[in-house]
Design a protein around this motif. Structure first.
Motif, PDB file in Angstrom:
ATOM      1  N   GLY A  23      -0.644  38.804   5.805  1.00  0.00           N
ATOM      2  CA  GLY A  23      -0.139  39.065   4.717  1.00  0.00           C
ATOM      3  C   GLY A  23      -0.350  37.750   3.766  1.00  0.00           C
ATOM      4  O   GLY A  23       0.251  38.215   2.543  1.00  0.00           O
ATOM      5  N   GLY A  24      -0.665  36.927   4.085  1.00  0.00           N
ATOM      6  CA  GLY A  24      -0.933  35.711   3.091  1.00  0.00           C
ATOM      7  C   GLY A  24      -2.272  36.172   2.094  1.00  0.00           C
ATOM      8  O   GLY A  24      -2.682  37.007   2.128  1.00  0.00           O
ATOM      9  N   GLY A  25      -2.253  35.105   1.357  1.00  0.00           N
ATOM     10  CA  GLY A  25      -3.103  35.341   0.017  1.00  0.00           C
ATOM     11  C   GLY A  25      -3.010  34.508  -1.290  1.00  0.00           C
ATOM     12  O   GLY A  25      -2.115  33.675  -1.083  1.00  0.00           O
ATOM     13  N   SER A  60       4.045  39.055   7.448  1.00  0.00           N
ATOM     14  CA  SER A  60       4.509  39.906   8.501  1.00  0.00           C
ATOM     15  C   SER A  60       3.964  39.230   9.722  1.00  0.00           C
ATOM     16  O   SER A  60       2.960  38.359   9.911  1.00  0.00           O
ATOM     17  CB  SER A  60       4.026  41.185   8.615  1.00  0.00           C
ATOM     18  N   CYS A  61       4.899  39.297  10.983  1.00  0.00           N
ATOM     19  CA  CYS A  61       4.567  38.553  12.040  1.00  0.00           C
ATOM     20  C   CYS A  61       4.843  39.628  13.289  1.00  0.00           C
ATOM     21  O   CYS A  61       6.179  39.894  13.297  1.00  0.00           O
ATOM     22  CB  CYS A  61       5.366  37.275  12.284  1.00  0.00           C
ATOM     23  N   ALA A  83      13.308  45.900  17.737  1.00  0.00           N
ATOM     24  CA  ALA A  83      12.595  47.306  18.494  1.00  0.00           C
ATOM     25  C   ALA A  83      11.097  46.926  18.394  1.00  0.00           C
ATOM     26  O   ALA A  83      10.225  47.087  19.315  1.00  0.00           O
ATOM     27  CB  ALA A  83      13.128  48.611  17.874  1.00  0.00           C
ATOM     28  N   GLU A  84      10.580  46.583  17.232  1.00  0.00           N
ATOM     29  CA  GLU A  84       9.267  46.718  16.878  1.00  0.00           C
ATOM     30  C   GLU A  84       8.758  45.222  16.996  1.00  0.00           C
ATOM     31  O   GLU A  84       7.595  44.952  16.829  1.00  0.00           O
ATOM     32  CB  GLU A  84       8.937  47.125  15.302  1.00  0.00           C
ATOM     33  N   LYS A  85       9.661  44.292  17.533  1.00  0.00           N
ATOM     34  CA  LYS A  85       9.173  42.811  17.566  1.00  0.00           C
ATOM     35  C   LYS A  85       8.540  42.203  16.592  1.00  0.00           C
ATOM     36  O   LYS A  85       7.201  41.574  16.676  1.00  0.00           O
ATOM     37  CB  LYS A  85       8.289  42.712  19.047  1.00  0.00           C
ATOM     38  N   THR A  86       8.904  42.421  15.246  1.00  0.00           N
ATOM     39  CA  THR A  86       8.520  42.014  14.284  1.00  0.00           C
ATOM     40  C   THR A  86       9.401  40.872  13.303  1.00  0.00           C
ATOM     41  O   THR A  86      10.581  41.146  13.455  1.00  0.00           O
ATOM     42  CB  THR A  86       7.844  42.838  13.292  1.00  0.00           C
ATOM     43  N   VAL A  87       8.887  40.081  12.500  1.00  0.00           N
ATOM     44  CA  VAL A  87       9.740  39.201  11.802  1.00  0.00           C
ATOM     45  C   VAL A  87       8.820  39.105  10.373  1.00  0.00           C
ATOM     46  O   VAL A  87       7.673  38.912  10.293  1.00  0.00           O
ATOM     47  CB  VAL A  87      10.165  37.858  12.184  1.00  0.00           C
ATOM     48  N   THR A  88       9.659  39.427   9.167  1.00  0.00           N
ATOM     49  CA  THR A  88       9.164  39.669   7.952  1.00  0.00           C
ATOM     50  C   THR A  88       9.732  38.487   6.856  1.00  0.00           C
ATOM     51  O   THR A  88      10.615  38.508   6.962  1.00  0.00           O
ATOM     52  CB  THR A  88       8.989  41.166   7.576  1.00  0.00           C
TER      53      THR A  88
END
Length: 119
Positions: free
Chosen positions: A8-10, A21-22, A74-79
């Protein structure tokens, strides 16, 4: 082992927005603290925001009111939602998990994603 992959960088103009997103692979424990750090050019790595499971998020003063961190166990993500971006937000952003298991402490890092904010 835990592996973290950021995306998601840029490049964005000042005042714009970006979402990082991670995604984590491996086992994530309920007491793991997930977060984002950044390393500006020529500077040390610094905390941007962190969030424990079911707890309140913690933000560095420079990003308060502009950045928001979300965690999905649940999705094991950090935003990290970033808005009103400033040129001083330019940095490599790293996803992080801090784990404490009894007397053991581990830090897991992603490979980093570049965020560049033009003035």
């Amino acid at each position: 082992q835990v592996q973290l992959v950021e995306s998601g960088g840029g490049l964005v103009q000042a005042g714009g927005s970006l979402t990082l997103s991670c995604a984590a692979s491996g086992t994530i424990y309920s007491n793991d603290v997930m977060g984002w750090y950044r390393q500006p050019p020529g500077s040390q790595r610094e905390l941007v925001a962190s969030i424990p499971s079911g707890g309140l998020a913690n933000y560095a003063d420079p990003v308060k009111g502009r950045f928001t961190i979300f965690r999905n166990n649940a999705e094991k993500t950090v935003t990290l939602q970033m808005s009103s971006l400033k040129p001083e937000d330019t940095a490599v952003y790293y996803c992080n998990i801090k784990r404490t298991r009894g007397i053991f402490r581990d830090n897991y890092w992603g490979q980093g994603t570049q965020v560049t904010v033009s003035s």
